[in-house]
Design a protein around this motif. Structure first.
Motif, PDB file in Angstrom:
ATOM      1  N   ALA A  24       1.102  -1.334  -0.152  1.00  0.00           N
ATOM      2  CA  ALA A  24      -0.127   0.231  -0.121  1.00  0.00           C
ATOM      3  C   ALA A  24       0.779   1.606  -0.123  1.00  0.00           C
ATOM      4  CB  ALA A  24      -0.977   0.247   1.204  1.00  0.00           C
ATOM      5  N   MET A  25       1.967   1.084   0.839  1.00  0.00           N
ATOM      6  CA  MET A  25       2.904   2.314   0.960  1.00  0.00           C
ATOM      7  C   MET A  25       3.957   2.539  -0.414  1.00  0.00           C
ATOM      8  SD  MET A  25       4.660   2.287   4.684  1.00  0.00           S
ATOM      9  CE  MET A  25       5.893   3.148   3.787  1.00  0.00           C
ATOM     10  N   LEU A  26       3.686   1.714  -1.197  1.00  0.00           N
ATOM     11  CA  LEU A  26       4.232   1.421  -2.249  1.00  0.00           C
ATOM     12  C   LEU A  26       3.344   1.907  -3.343  1.00  0.00           C
ATOM     13  CD1 LEU A  26       6.526   0.608  -4.033  1.00  0.00           C
ATOM     14  CD2 LEU A  26       5.629  -1.467  -4.750  1.00  0.00           C
ATOM     15  N   VAL A  27       2.502   1.808  -3.648  1.00  0.00           N
ATOM     16  CA  VAL A  27       1.501   2.472  -4.511  1.00  0.00           C
ATOM     17  C   VAL A  27       1.076   3.833  -4.219  1.00  0.00           C
ATOM     18  CG1 VAL A  27      -0.820   2.694  -4.577  1.00  0.00           C
ATOM     19  CG2 VAL A  27       0.091   0.131  -4.915  1.00  0.00           C
ATOM     20  N   LEU A  28       1.513   4.051  -3.309  1.00  0.00           N
ATOM     21  CA  LEU A  28       1.016   5.904  -2.616  1.00  0.00           C
ATOM     22  C   LEU A  28       2.168   6.420  -3.059  1.00  0.00           C
ATOM     23  CD1 LEU A  28      -0.552   5.815   0.955  1.00  0.00           C
ATOM     24  CD2 LEU A  28      -2.050   5.949  -1.104  1.00  0.00           C
ATOM     25  N   VAL A  29       3.486   5.279  -2.842  1.00  0.00           N
ATOM     26  CA  VAL A  29       5.018   6.236  -3.476  1.00  0.00           C
ATOM     27  C   VAL A  29       5.228   6.253  -4.675  1.00  0.00           C
ATOM     28  CG1 VAL A  29       7.410   6.219  -3.295  1.00  0.00           C
ATOM     29  CG2 VAL A  29       5.743   5.895  -0.765  1.00  0.00           C
ATOM     30  N   ILE A  30       4.288   5.030  -5.449  1.00  0.00           N
ATOM     31  CA  ILE A  30       4.389   5.373  -7.326  1.00  0.00           C
ATOM     32  C   ILE A  30       3.741   6.341  -7.530  1.00  0.00           C
ATOM     33  CG2 ILE A  30       4.076   4.059  -9.346  1.00  0.00           C
ATOM     34  CD1 ILE A  30       5.243   1.746  -8.305  1.00  0.00           C
ATOM     35  N   ASN A  31       2.126   7.019  -6.970  1.00  0.00           N
ATOM     36  CA  ASN A  31       1.359   7.761  -7.508  1.00  0.00           C
ATOM     37  C   ASN A  31       1.880   9.665  -6.980  1.00  0.00           C
ATOM     38  OD1 ASN A  31      -0.340   5.527  -8.858  1.00  0.00           O
ATOM     39  ND2 ASN A  31      -1.818   5.917  -6.591  1.00  0.00           N
ATOM     40  N   PHE A  32       2.353   8.817  -5.822  1.00  0.00           N
ATOM     41  CA  PHE A  32       2.609  10.924  -5.698  1.00  0.00           C
ATOM     42  C   PHE A  32       4.372  11.018  -6.723  1.00  0.00           C
ATOM     43  CE2 PHE A  32       6.030  13.127  -3.446  1.00  0.00           C
ATOM     44  CZ  PHE A  32       5.299  14.153  -2.728  1.00  0.00           C
ATOM     45  N   VAL A  33       5.166  10.372  -6.757  1.00  0.00           N
ATOM     46  CA  VAL A  33       6.212  10.639  -7.377  1.00  0.00           C
ATOM     47  C   VAL A  33       5.756  10.814  -9.053  1.00  0.00           C
ATOM     48  CG1 VAL A  33       8.261   9.751  -8.980  1.00  0.00           C
ATOM     49  CG2 VAL A  33       8.041   9.207  -6.291  1.00  0.00           C
ATOM     50  N   SER A  34       4.353  10.065  -9.312  1.00  0.00           N
ATOM     51  CA  SER A  34       4.102  10.335 -11.272  1.00  0.00           C
ATOM     52  C   SER A  34       3.330  11.458 -10.790  1.00  0.00           C
ATOM     53  CB  SER A  34       2.839   8.997 -10.725  1.00  0.00           C
ATOM     54  OG  SER A  34       1.974   9.093 -12.142  1.00  0.00           O
TER      55      SER A  34
END
Length: 80
Positions: A24-34
């Motif tokens: 879940a944290m990985l998805v959030l970080v990827i969306n933030f960086v995107s």
């Protein structure tokens, strides 16, 4: 025996929870960086280029060049 199974279930739940939290944290970080990349490095706008209308006829020089290239390839690699 029941304590051993309870410990196994507890370990399984803790492990699965850790993996779920990590993903879940990985998805959030990827969306933030995107979002950051889209904000600060937007894709350049593409200017449409006027497409030249083709008459459908191929120029004689083009046909000659293709024919020479095919002939040279077949001479070098055989007629297969």
């Amino acid at each position: 025996m029941a304590a051993l199974i309870a410990d196994g279930v507890e370990l399984m739940v803790v492990g699965m929870s850790i993996v779920f939290i990590f993903l879940a944290m990985l998805v959030l970080v990827i969306n933030f960086v995107s979002g950051l990349i889209q904000r600060y490095l937007p894709e350049p706008t593409v200017v449409p280029v006027a497409v030249r209308k083709s008459t459908g006829a191929v120029e004689q020089q083009t046909i000659a060049a293709i024919t020479a290239a095919v002939h040279q390839y077949r001479a070098k690699h055989g007629d297969s």
